[in-house]
Design a protein around this motif. Structure first.
Motif, PDB file in Angstrom:
ATOM      1  N   ASP A 227       4.925   9.501 -10.647  1.00 33.90           N
ATOM      2  CA  ASP A 227       5.918   9.466 -11.412  1.00 33.90           C
ATOM      3  C   ASP A 227       7.268   9.458 -11.074  1.00 33.90           C
ATOM      4  OD1 ASP A 227       6.632   9.337 -14.534  1.00 33.90           O
ATOM      5  OD2 ASP A 227       7.004  11.506 -14.613  1.00 33.90           O
ATOM      6  N   TYR A 228       7.637   8.676  -9.825  1.00 34.97           N
ATOM      7  CA  TYR A 228       8.762   8.400  -9.223  1.00 34.97           C
ATOM      8  C   TYR A 228       9.552   7.356  -9.847  1.00 34.97           C
ATOM      9  CZ  TYR A 228       7.564  11.780  -5.423  1.00 34.97           C
ATOM     10  OH  TYR A 228       7.249  12.996  -4.880  1.00 34.97           O
ATOM     11  N   SER A 229      10.713   7.510  -9.654  1.00 43.20           N
ATOM     12  CA  SER A 229      11.465   6.122 -10.375  1.00 43.20           C
ATOM     13  C   SER A 229      11.527   5.021  -9.296  1.00 43.20           C
ATOM     14  CB  SER A 229      12.893   6.492 -10.651  1.00 43.20           C
ATOM     15  OG  SER A 229      13.640   6.675  -9.329  1.00 43.20           O
ATOM     16  N   GLU A 230      11.633   3.662  -9.583  1.00 49.09           N
ATOM     17  CA  GLU A 230      11.903   2.579  -8.483  1.00 49.09           C
ATOM     18  C   GLU A 230      12.687   3.197  -7.573  1.00 49.09           C
ATOM     19  OE1 GLU A 230      11.281  -0.499  -6.334  1.00 49.09           O
ATOM     20  OE2 GLU A 230       9.936   0.093  -8.098  1.00 49.09           O
ATOM     21  N   GLU A 231      13.983   3.593  -7.826  1.00 44.85           N
ATOM     22  CA  GLU A 231      14.968   3.916  -6.958  1.00 44.85           C
ATOM     23  C   GLU A 231      14.434   5.214  -5.849  1.00 44.85           C
ATOM     24  OE1 GLU A 231      19.495   5.967  -6.442  1.00 44.85           O
ATOM     25  OE2 GLU A 231      18.552   5.588  -8.259  1.00 44.85           O
ATOM     26  N   MET A 232      13.527   6.117  -6.398  1.00 41.62           N
ATOM     27  CA  MET A 232      13.089   7.168  -5.485  1.00 41.62           C
ATOM     28  C   MET A 232      11.920   6.560  -4.639  1.00 41.62           C
ATOM     29  SD  MET A 232      12.675  10.296  -8.244  1.00 41.62           S
ATOM     30  CE  MET A 232      11.913  11.175  -7.322  1.00 41.62           C
ATOM     31  N   ILE A 233      11.035   5.513  -5.085  1.00 39.07           N
ATOM     32  CA  ILE A 233      10.050   4.867  -4.343  1.00 39.07           C
ATOM     33  C   ILE A 233      10.639   4.110  -3.390  1.00 39.07           C
ATOM     34  CG2 ILE A 233       8.516   3.214  -4.420  1.00 39.07           C
ATOM     35  CD1 ILE A 233       7.598   4.246  -7.175  1.00 39.07           C
ATOM     36  N   ARG A 234      11.943   3.246  -3.676  1.00 39.81           N
ATOM     37  CA  ARG A 234      12.628   2.678  -2.415  1.00 39.81           C
ATOM     38  C   ARG A 234      13.210   3.632  -1.590  1.00 39.81           C
ATOM     39  NH1 ARG A 234      11.746  -1.442   0.122  1.00 39.81           N
ATOM     40  NH2 ARG A 234      10.935  -2.285  -1.903  1.00 39.81           N
ATOM     41  N   GLU A 235      13.551   4.683  -1.818  1.00 38.74           N
ATOM     42  CA  GLU A 235      13.913   5.617  -0.841  1.00 38.74           C
ATOM     43  C   GLU A 235      13.202   6.121  -0.175  1.00 38.74           C
ATOM     44  OE1 GLU A 235      16.351  10.135  -0.931  1.00 38.74           O
ATOM     45  OE2 GLU A 235      16.421   8.572  -2.518  1.00 38.74           O
ATOM     46  N   LYS A 236      11.752   6.419  -0.513  1.00 40.39           N
ATOM     47  CA  LYS A 236      10.672   7.029   0.263  1.00 40.39           C
ATOM     48  C   LYS A 236      10.359   5.699   1.322  1.00 40.39           C
ATOM     49  CE  LYS A 236       9.304  10.755  -1.555  1.00 40.39           C
ATOM     50  NZ  LYS A 236       9.204  12.176  -0.838  1.00 40.39           N
ATOM     51  N   LEU A 237      10.170   4.261   0.750  1.00 43.36           N
ATOM     52  CA  LEU A 237       9.828   3.399   1.789  1.00 43.36           C
ATOM     53  C   LEU A 237      10.699   2.991   2.617  1.00 43.36           C
ATOM     54  CD1 LEU A 237       8.518   0.878  -1.155  1.00 43.36           C
ATOM     55  CD2 LEU A 237       7.130   2.226   0.457  1.00 43.36           C
TER      56      LEU A 237
ATOM     57  N   ARG B  76       1.043  -1.289  -0.125  1.00 47.13           N
ATOM     58  CA  ARG B  76       0.088   0.011  -0.042  1.00 47.13           C
ATOM     59  C   ARG B  76       0.981   1.377  -0.092  1.00 47.13           C
ATOM     60  NH1 ARG B  76      -4.349  -1.503   4.694  1.00 47.13           N
ATOM     61  NH2 ARG B  76      -5.852  -3.014   3.436  1.00 47.13           N
ATOM     62  N   ASN B  77       1.841   1.268   0.734  1.00 45.36           N
ATOM     63  CA  ASN B  77       2.993   2.320   0.684  1.00 45.36           C
ATOM     64  C   ASN B  77       3.412   2.719  -0.411  1.00 45.36           C
ATOM     65  OD1 ASN B  77       3.402   3.840   3.527  1.00 45.36           O
ATOM     66  ND2 ASN B  77       3.108   1.813   4.057  1.00 45.36           N
ATOM     67  N   ARG B  78       4.096   1.373  -1.216  1.00 49.66           N
ATOM     68  CA  ARG B  78       4.477   1.597  -2.515  1.00 49.66           C
ATOM     69  C   ARG B  78       3.493   2.129  -3.623  1.00 49.66           C
ATOM     70  NH1 ARG B  78       8.335  -0.525  -5.510  1.00 49.66           N
ATOM     71  NH2 ARG B  78       9.544  -1.603  -3.598  1.00 49.66           N
ATOM     72  N   ASP B  79       2.238   1.738  -3.519  1.00 53.45           N
ATOM     73  CA  ASP B  79       1.299   2.354  -4.268  1.00 53.45           C
ATOM     74  C   ASP B  79       1.019   3.599  -4.287  1.00 53.45           C
ATOM     75  OD1 ASP B  79       0.811  -0.498  -5.194  1.00 53.45           O
ATOM     76  OD2 ASP B  79      -1.012  -0.879  -4.081  1.00 53.45           O
ATOM     77  N   ARG B  80       1.030   4.256  -2.974  1.00 52.61           N
ATOM     78  CA  ARG B  80       0.817   5.470  -3.099  1.00 52.61           C
ATOM     79  C   ARG B  80       1.674   6.611  -3.637  1.00 52.61           C
ATOM     80  NH1 ARG B  80       0.198   6.172   3.651  1.00 52.61           N
ATOM     81  NH2 ARG B  80       0.711   8.116   3.036  1.00 52.61           N
ATOM     82  N   TRP B  81       3.084   6.139  -3.914  1.00 58.90           N
ATOM     83  CA  TRP B  81       3.892   6.706  -4.493  1.00 58.90           C
ATOM     84  C   TRP B  81       3.974   6.891  -6.207  1.00 58.90           C
ATOM     85  CZ3 TRP B  81       5.048  10.505  -1.737  1.00 58.90           C
ATOM     86  CH2 TRP B  81       5.385  10.276  -0.337  1.00 58.90           C
ATOM     87  N   VAL B  82       3.471   5.658  -6.501  1.00 57.25           N
ATOM     88  CA  VAL B  82       3.420   5.130  -8.018  1.00 57.25           C
ATOM     89  C   VAL B  82       2.771   6.136  -8.952  1.00 57.25           C
ATOM     90  CG1 VAL B  82       2.515   3.595  -9.831  1.00 57.25           C
ATOM     91  CG2 VAL B  82       3.428   2.514  -7.596  1.00 57.25           C
TER      92      VAL B  82
END
Length: 214
Positions: free
Chosen positions: A180-190, A171-177
């Motif tokens: 338009d963030y890159s996978e690296e940026m999403i992982r950094e957020k998580l 769910r947290n990952r889905d919030r950032w999708v």
């Protein structure tokens, strides 16, 4: 031990409590939980149901409205941890809650956080004197680290929303999708903020009256 409910049973339970609150009195239900645990949805569904049963009976006080602004966070180096416990105005939230509990004003205006703009909108929610039940939701309402425990005497009932860790992470990952963030940026957020915050909620929150499993 806390009583455990699913979301529907929780709503039915609180609905039964509403009828016991006299006119002119007020009670506060605090709903805590990790980011993306379902606490905001649970609170919204609860308020919608109770206001269908008794229009104007229930109002929302979101903790997220008391985010410090980026103008304060950036100079202190706190912007990457926005949403962590130290990035909230706990005193401002407590002050609003005391005003709401007193119920001696024509209304109380409280802020709502705009996630798209990443700012709190002042006066976005008006709490009318007819509201006998106040539902407040946020990650840190039951946190045991100072100054958060000073809030506990202001709550009449407390709940903690829980869900499976894998579901929480997705769910947290889905919030950032959608941003338009890159996978690296999403992982950094998580890994840099969302999941550490989730662990802190479940490792260091005071025992609630109720547990809601979503």
């Amino acid at each position: 031990m806390p009583h455990e409910f699913d979301s529907d049973a929780f709503i039915a339970h609180v609905a039964s409590l509403l009828g016991e609150i006299p006119q002119g009195s007020r009670e506060v239900v605090a709903i805590a939980g990790a980011p993306a645990s379902g606490k905001s949805t649970t609170a919204a569904n609860l308020i919608e149901h109770l206001n269908e049963v008794e229009p104007g009976s229930t109002a929302l006080l979101p903790m997220d409205g008391y985010h410090f602004d980026d103008e304060m966070l950036v100079p202190r180096g706190w912007r990457p941890r926005k949403g962590a416990p130290h990035t909230f105005d706990v005193g401002g939230y407590a002050s609003a809650l005391r005003r709401i509990r007193a119920n001696d004003e024509p209304f109380v205006a409280v802020p709502r956080f705009d996630r798209d703009l990443e700012i709190a909108r002042a006066g976005a929610i008006i709490i009318e004197p007819t509201a006998r039940l106040i539902v407040s939701e946020g990650n840190w309402l039951l946190l045991k680290d100072e100054p958060w425990p000073t809030l506990l005497p202001l709550f009449d009932h407390t709940a903690l929303v829980t869900t499976e860790w894998e579901t929480l992470e997705q769910r947290n990952r889905d919030r950032w999708v959608g941003y338009d963030y890159s996978e690296e940026m999403i992982r950094e957020k998580l890994e840099g903020n969302d999941l550490p915050n989730a662990r802190l909620v479940y490792d260091n929150s005071a025992e609630p009256d109720w547990i809601i499993r979503t």
